[in-house]
Design a protein around this motif. Structure first.
Motif, mmCIF file in Angstrom:
data_model
loop_
_atom_site.group_PDB
_atom_site.id
_atom_site.type_symbol
_atom_site.label_atom_id
_atom_site.label_comp_id
_atom_site.label_asym_id
_atom_site.label_seq_id
_atom_site.Cartn_x
_atom_site.Cartn_y
_atom_site.Cartn_z
ATOM 1 N N SER B 43 -19.119 -7.664 -15.950
ATOM 2 C CA SER B 43 -19.206 -8.809 -15.037
ATOM 3 C C SER B 43 -19.669 -8.354 -13.694
ATOM 4 C CB SER B 43 -17.811 -9.483 -14.511
ATOM 5 O OG SER B 43 -17.692 -9.186 -13.283
ATOM 6 N N PHE B 44 -20.905 -9.417 -12.708
ATOM 7 C CA PHE B 44 -21.470 -9.044 -11.749
ATOM 8 C C PHE B 44 -20.779 -9.402 -10.763
ATOM 9 C CE2 PHE B 44 -25.344 -8.663 -14.605
ATOM 10 C CZ PHE B 44 -25.478 -7.467 -15.036
ATOM 11 N N ASN B 45 -19.406 -9.592 -11.234
ATOM 12 C CA ASN B 45 -18.500 -10.381 -10.231
ATOM 13 C C ASN B 45 -18.358 -9.499 -8.686
ATOM 14 O OD1 ASN B 45 -18.141 -12.850 -11.027
ATOM 15 N ND2 ASN B 45 -16.273 -12.415 -12.315
ATOM 16 N N PRO B 46 -18.294 -10.189 -7.668
ATOM 17 C CA PRO B 46 -17.852 -8.713 -6.805
ATOM 18 C C PRO B 46 -16.305 -8.604 -6.870
ATOM 19 C CG PRO B 46 -18.363 -11.279 -5.590
ATOM 20 C CD PRO B 46 -18.923 -11.444 -7.437
ATOM 21 N N ASP B 47 -16.030 -7.545 -6.649
ATOM 22 C CA ASP B 47 -15.254 -7.125 -5.884
ATOM 23 C C ASP B 47 -14.206 -7.623 -4.862
ATOM 24 O OD1 ASP B 47 -15.022 -5.084 -7.803
ATOM 25 O OD2 ASP B 47 -15.000 -3.777 -5.987
ATOM 26 N N ILE B 48 -12.744 -8.981 -5.338
ATOM 27 C CA ILE B 48 -12.885 -9.707 -4.154
ATOM 28 C C ILE B 48 -11.024 -9.275 -4.255
ATOM 29 C CG2 ILE B 48 -11.411 -12.037 -4.280
ATOM 30 C CD1 ILE B 48 -14.040 -12.680 -6.296
ATOM 31 N N SER B 49 -10.890 -9.393 -2.803
ATOM 32 C CA SER B 49 -9.402 -9.039 -2.857
ATOM 33 C C SER B 49 -8.870 -9.504 -0.986
ATOM 34 C CB SER B 49 -8.910 -7.115 -2.049
ATOM 35 O OG SER B 49 -9.330 -7.254 -0.768
ATOM 36 N N LEU B 50 -7.309 -9.925 -1.093
ATOM 37 C CA LEU B 50 -6.505 -10.523 -0.210
ATOM 38 C C LEU B 50 -5.831 -9.661 0.315
ATOM 39 C CD1 LEU B 50 -6.731 -13.661 0.903
ATOM 40 C CD2 LEU B 50 -5.361 -13.849 -0.232
ATOM 41 N N ILE B 51 -5.643 -9.841 1.841
ATOM 42 C CA ILE B 51 -4.723 -9.681 2.505
ATOM 43 C C ILE B 51 -4.270 -10.112 3.511
ATOM 44 C CG2 ILE B 51 -4.162 -7.529 4.103
ATOM 45 C CD1 ILE B 51 -5.712 -6.355 2.267
ATOM 46 N N VAL B 52 -2.844 -9.983 2.818
ATOM 47 C CA VAL B 52 -1.407 -11.447 3.372
ATOM 48 C C VAL B 52 -0.160 -10.125 4.382
ATOM 49 C CG1 VAL B 52 0.120 -12.787 3.409
ATOM 50 C CG2 VAL B 52 -1.263 -12.184 1.662
ATOM 51 N N ASP B 53 -1.008 -10.341 5.990
ATOM 52 C CA ASP B 53 0.646 -9.551 6.894
ATOM 53 C C ASP B 53 0.397 -10.241 8.369
ATOM 54 O OD1 ASP B 53 0.673 -7.858 8.884
ATOM 55 O OD2 ASP B 53 -1.622 -6.630 8.657
ATOM 56 N N THR B 54 1.311 -9.857 7.441
ATOM 57 C CA THR B 54 2.361 -11.484 8.326
ATOM 58 C C THR B 54 3.839 -10.017 9.499
ATOM 59 O OG1 THR B 54 4.642 -12.577 8.627
ATOM 60 C CG2 THR B 54 4.413 -10.863 6.525
ATOM 61 N N PHE B 55 4.137 -10.251 10.452
ATOM 62 C CA PHE B 55 5.012 -9.661 10.814
ATOM 63 C C PHE B 55 5.925 -11.205 12.074
ATOM 64 C CE2 PHE B 55 1.163 -9.604 13.770
ATOM 65 C CZ PHE B 55 1.527 -10.157 14.964
ATOM 66 N N TYR B 56 7.227 -10.057 12.604
ATOM 67 C CA TYR B 56 7.675 -10.433 13.616
ATOM 68 C C TYR B 56 7.660 -9.462 14.633
ATOM 69 C CZ TYR B 56 12.116 -12.533 15.015
ATOM 70 O OH TYR B 56 12.834 -13.790 16.638
ATOM 71 N N HIS B 57 7.246 -10.397 15.644
ATOM 72 C CA HIS B 57 7.436 -9.735 17.554
ATOM 73 C C HIS B 57 8.453 -10.156 18.070
ATOM 74 C CE1 HIS B 57 5.067 -7.888 20.881
ATOM 75 N NE2 HIS B 57 5.670 -9.183 21.711
ATOM 76 N N ARG B 58 9.348 -9.209 19.069
ATOM 77 C CA ARG B 58 9.801 -10.189 20.623
ATOM 78 C C ARG B 58 9.295 -9.088 21.281
ATOM 79 N NH1 ARG B 58 13.817 -13.708 19.402
ATOM 80 N NH2 ARG B 58 14.925 -13.210 21.636
ATOM 81 N N ASP B 59 9.601 -9.361 22.538
ATOM 82 C CA ASP B 59 9.625 -8.556 23.837
ATOM 83 C C ASP B 59 10.463 -8.632 24.475
ATOM 84 O OD1 ASP B 59 7.560 -9.685 25.489
ATOM 85 O OD2 ASP B 59 6.271 -9.970 23.650
ATOM 86 N N SER B 60 10.624 -8.206 25.873
ATOM 87 C CA SER B 60 11.165 -8.632 26.848
ATOM 88 C C SER B 60 10.803 -9.197 28.030
ATOM 89 C CB SER B 60 12.000 -7.186 27.371
ATOM 90 O OG SER B 60 10.954 -5.826 27.901
ATOM 91 N N SER B 61 9.744 -9.242 28.216
ATOM 92 C CA SER B 61 9.208 -10.128 29.060
ATOM 93 C C SER B 61 9.014 -11.253 28.849
ATOM 94 C CB SER B 61 7.959 -9.673 28.645
ATOM 95 O OG SER B 61 6.904 -10.494 27.611
ATOM 96 N N ARG B 62 9.505 -11.798 30.117
ATOM 97 C CA ARG B 62 9.366 -13.677 30.041
ATOM 98 C C ARG B 62 8.524 -14.618 29.374
ATOM 99 N NH1 ARG B 62 8.473 -18.012 33.017
ATOM 100 N NH2 ARG B 62 7.258 -16.905 34.516
ATOM 101 N N GLU B 63 7.171 -13.937 30.045
ATOM 102 C CA GLU B 63 6.041 -14.313 29.642
ATOM 103 C C GLU B 63 4.871 -13.908 28.476
ATOM 104 O OE1 GLU B 63 7.002 -12.502 31.761
ATOM 105 O OE2 GLU B 63 5.054 -12.231 33.071
ATOM 106 N N GLY B 64 5.550 -12.515 27.588
ATOM 107 C CA GLY B 64 4.547 -12.350 26.496
ATOM 108 C C GLY B 64 3.869 -11.368 26.655
ATOM 109 N N ILE B 65 3.994 -10.255 25.653
ATOM 110 C CA ILE B 65 3.006 -8.869 25.883
ATOM 111 C C ILE B 65 1.380 -9.676 27.047
ATOM 112 C CG2 ILE B 65 3.325 -8.247 23.663
ATOM 113 C CD1 ILE B 65 3.613 -5.999 26.484
ATOM 114 N N ALA B 66 1.087 -10.801 25.366
ATOM 115 C CA ALA B 66 -0.311 -10.737 25.554
ATOM 116 C C ALA B 66 -0.193 -10.650 27.241
ATOM 117 C CB ALA B 66 -0.782 -11.776 24.506
#
Lengths: 339, 428
Positions: B43-66
């Motif tokens: 087939s002439f279809n391109p390679d197709i892929s999907l990355i699903v990437d999820t995470f849970y984050h906590r940090d000790s600062s009040r305002e957030g690490i960002a």
């Protein structure tokens, strides 16, 4: 700056001379079995490097920078195909920027063309089934019949890309095939009957009748493993399917629950049950997997763990295809004779 | 804390994944078939892929690490324009969903596109036209793409060994790294060992380091390209199959403009124009123990970057006397990381980072300051169930220098990612 330019000019001029000196074909193969066969057929006209070593899992090899540097100057890239090398083949071809070895050109050879294939999925497959290969089990080099076809594919290609020595390649190919046939059926049988005929009989299942009819003396692997025929073995990964199919062994269990997925305790429990029930004598495994699971199962049953290389070079003594199959069959015979 | 415990309890069943040993594989018949030329599904279809990437984050600062990152002395306060928020947020996060299409266009070109789909919409992460048939090991790439400088910059986030970017990347090149519209010429040299060189030029839109504001308050208009980079990677031939080693050098220079709100009244009051230069070295060493499922494998990797900003005040609403005066900044940073396969499919990783070992700011009024540096230690363990799924837990403890205050922040991540479809293998 001027000096640098002169230096560059001189080195550019030198390039054609460097090329002219190198008459040998630079060949890159993915597995050591392909390297070994290519060296036997190519003889003194080829330089061969294999990406994967004999004791390495051919599914998982890294496209290392040194391999890419070698691929850049390769004249021919030989692969097993059937997606065995799916994890690194494209990285090497594209990374090397070598237009000579792109798929579809004479510099790219997939030796699976024409081989006898096993385990070609007939249902819809997906990755929940583990590492299944959509075009069939890619470990086909463990069948000596397929080795003949691989050798033919390599010989044909060498003759095509190096028109200076076709006769030598053809002669080397014939010598190689004769060696394989003799190792398979024995020297005496080969002296009386053509190898092709013997294989034709073998493939159609009429070899025994044929031997009797022509009063031939069967020797080689075929005779050596007669005592193993019908024996039930368990395997770790499905690397062995072609070997068991050719020599009449029966697979009565797998240590991996699914291809590429390491076993969990529940599966091992089921396997122990199965091994006891089916009277499996041997657990045959590849050298790169952890023995722990196999040993655990062997401990609880009467089966013995047999580790054998799956490729040329898997152990120092395994120098070519014949010594590879010799080693594999010896290990199995030892395991069932020594109590 | 109690939420993390709840989350752990929710994720606990994941540990039971290998217990599912149904032998579905026996569905596949052990039939025999002779192959033929047409056996590949064409087939002439391109390679197709999907990355699903999820995470849970906590940090000790009040305002957030960002927010902490935005305040780090010598690295923060770069540019307040077009500032869209970059995480991580406390709680559930999605890394962008990576939708990838790739195929050869014809005998001469290959192309790929990567859409980084986020909740708010999609961004063009990469859209590339690349030559495939140039002689002498040459290749030209045009479009929008990640620069090949450094080690982590060209890698997509899902293939990193840690959940987050190293500080030196986040705080110099920004959350997206150096990714821009431009062109690249690269050359794989005909040496017996691996030597790979490239030059790149980019339009020049990188918020953190190569910012362009243009026609405003005395800032000059400069058409693109405004960034020039070059890099060299080389790897000695090591005969031993267990080892592989690669080194890299990078250099770049580009136009940089800043606008600041000096008295914090919400209005920009001074504008600077000049350039940023950077240079970097990187290495990666891989030890392959040749055992299945990565047991015993070791990866060591490190990168060092140094950057210099040389800016001139073009306009100053509050102190016009400073117009024409220079502001120079000089900062650096590195990270060193190691991973080790301690069990089948399990790895343990440690990363040590320091930024601001050199941290010198020469202010336009003739004074200069040298704030202290910041550092962070991260530890992660990940479980790569197959090549297509991975679960990771990561903890980090950072000491950040925020305008004379020392702020200690502990971070925590749980990440789960899967890869669907035909996704090209990752480079060395």
């Amino acid at each position: 700056m001027k000096k640098l330019l002169i230096l560059i000019a001189i080195s550019l001029l030198a390039i054609p001379f460097i090329r002219a000196e190198e008459k040998k074909l630079n060949i890159l193969t993915t597995t050591p079995d392909l390297k070994s066969i290519t060296e036997e057929i190519g003889g003194k006209y080829v330089n061969v490097t294999s990406i994967c070593l004999g004791n390495q899992d051919p599914h998982f090899v890294e496209a290392k920078p040194s391999i890419i540097a070698y691929a850049r100057k390769a004249d021919l890239f030989i692969v097993i195909g059937l997606e065995l090398e799916v994890g690194y083949e494209a990285l090497i071809i594209e990374g090397s920027r070598n237009t000579k070895i792109k798929p579809g050109t004479d510099g790219y050879l997939d030796v699976s063309e024409g081989v006898l294939l096993l385990e070609v999925p007939t249902c819809k497959i997906d990755r929940s089934m583990g590492d299944v290969h959509p075009y069939g089990n890619p470990h086909y080099w463990l069948d000596p019949y397929n080795i003949r076809i691989i050798a033919q594919n390599i010989s044909n290609r060498l003759q095509k890309i190096d028109s200076a020595h076709p006769a030598e390649y053809q002669t080397n190919y014939q010598t190689f095939v004769k060696k394989i046939d003799e190792a398979m059926f024995g020297v005496q049988a080969l002296a009386k009957v053509d190898g092709d005929k013997l294989w034709e009989m073998e493939l159609s299942g009429k070899l025994e009748e044929f031997i009797k009819e022509h009063q031939l003396q069967l020797d080689g692997w075929k005779r050596k493993v007669q005592s193993l025929r019908g024996m039930k073995i368990a395997i770790f990964h499905r690397s062995w399917s072609y070997f068991t199919n050719r020599f009449g062994l029966v697979v009565g269990g797998e240590v991996e629950p699914k291809p590429g997925i390491p076993p969990g305790p529940r599966h091992l429990k089921d396997l122990i049950k199965k091994i006891k029930l089916e009277n499996v004598k041997v657990i045959l495994m590849e050298p790169f997997y952890d023995r722990k699971s196999s040993d655990f199962v062997a401990d609880k049953t009467s089966a013995k763990v047999v580790v054998s290389p799956i490729s040329v070079g898997g152990e120092p003594a395994v120098k070519d295809y014949i010594s590879f199959i010799d080693t594999l069959t010896n290990r199995l015979l030892e395991a069932i004779t020594i109590k | 804390m109690k939420y993390i415990i709840i989350l752990f309890i929710l994720l606990l069943p994941l540990l039971a994944l290998p217990a599912d040993d149904d032998n579905q594989f026996s569905l596949i018949p052990q039939n025999i078939s002779q192959t033929s030329a047409g056996r590949y599904f064409q087939s002439f279809n391109p390679d197709i892929s999907l990355i699903v990437d999820t995470f849970y984050h906590r940090d000790s600062s009040r305002e957030g690490i960002a927010h902490i990152f935005e305040e780090v002395s010598g690295f923060g306060h770069v540019c307040t324009s077009k500032n869209h928020h970059h995480g991580p947020d406390k709680g559930f996060n999605m890394n962008h969903m990576e939708l990838y299409f790739s195929a050869n266009a014809d005998p001469y070109f290959k192309g790929w596109g990567i859409a980084a789909v986020e909740e708010e919409g999609a961004e063009m992460e990469e859209a590339v036209i690349q030559t495939t048939a140039l002689p002498y090991g040459l290749q030209v790439k045009v479009g929008k793409f990640f620069s090949d400088i450094g080690r982590i910059n060209p890698q997509h986030s899902h293939s990193w060994d840690f959940t987050d970017q190293p500080l030196i990347y986040r705080l110099t090149f920004g959350p997206h790294g150096l990714n821009d519209k431009g062109a690249q010429l690269s050359w794989l040299l005909p040496t017996n060992f691996y030597m790979f060189a490239g030059v790149e030029t980019f339009q020049g839109n990188n918020e953190a380091m190569f910012n362009y504001i243009g026609d405003e308050s005395g800032l000059p208009i400069k058409s693109g390209p405004r960034i020039f980079t070059s890099w060299l990677k080389f790897a000695p031939n090591i005969d031993n199959p267990n080892h592989a080693l690669q080194f890299g050098l990078s250099y770049g220079r580009g136009l940089h403009q800043e606008e600041h709100d000096g008295n914090a009244d919400g209005e920009m009051d001074h504008w600077l124009n000049g350039y940023t230069k950077f240079c970097g070295v990187d290495f990666v060493y891989k030890y392959d123990d040749l055992r299945a499922y990565g047991v015993g494998d070791i990866n060591l990797q490190g990168e060092y970057f140094r950057r210099e900003k040389d800016l001139t005040i073009k306009n100053h609403d509050l102190k016009p006397t400073l117009i024409g005066k220079h502001k120079q900044e000089n900062q650096d940073g590195y990270y060193l990381q190691a991973t080790y396969g301690f069990l089948e499919r399990w790895r343990l990783g440690v990363r040590w980072e320091q930024i601001g070992l050199i941290n010198k700011i020469d202010l336009p009024n003739g004074t200069s300051k040298s704030p202290d540096g910041s550092n962070r230690l991260s530890v992660m363990t990940d479980w790569t169930l197959t090549e297509f799924s991975r679960l990771r837990i990561q903890c980090a403890r950072g000491n950040y220098e925020l305008d004379g205050k020392d702020k200690k922040v502990t971070e925590f991540y749980i990440q789960l990612q899967i890869s669907l479809g035909e996704h090209g293998a990752h480079k060395f």
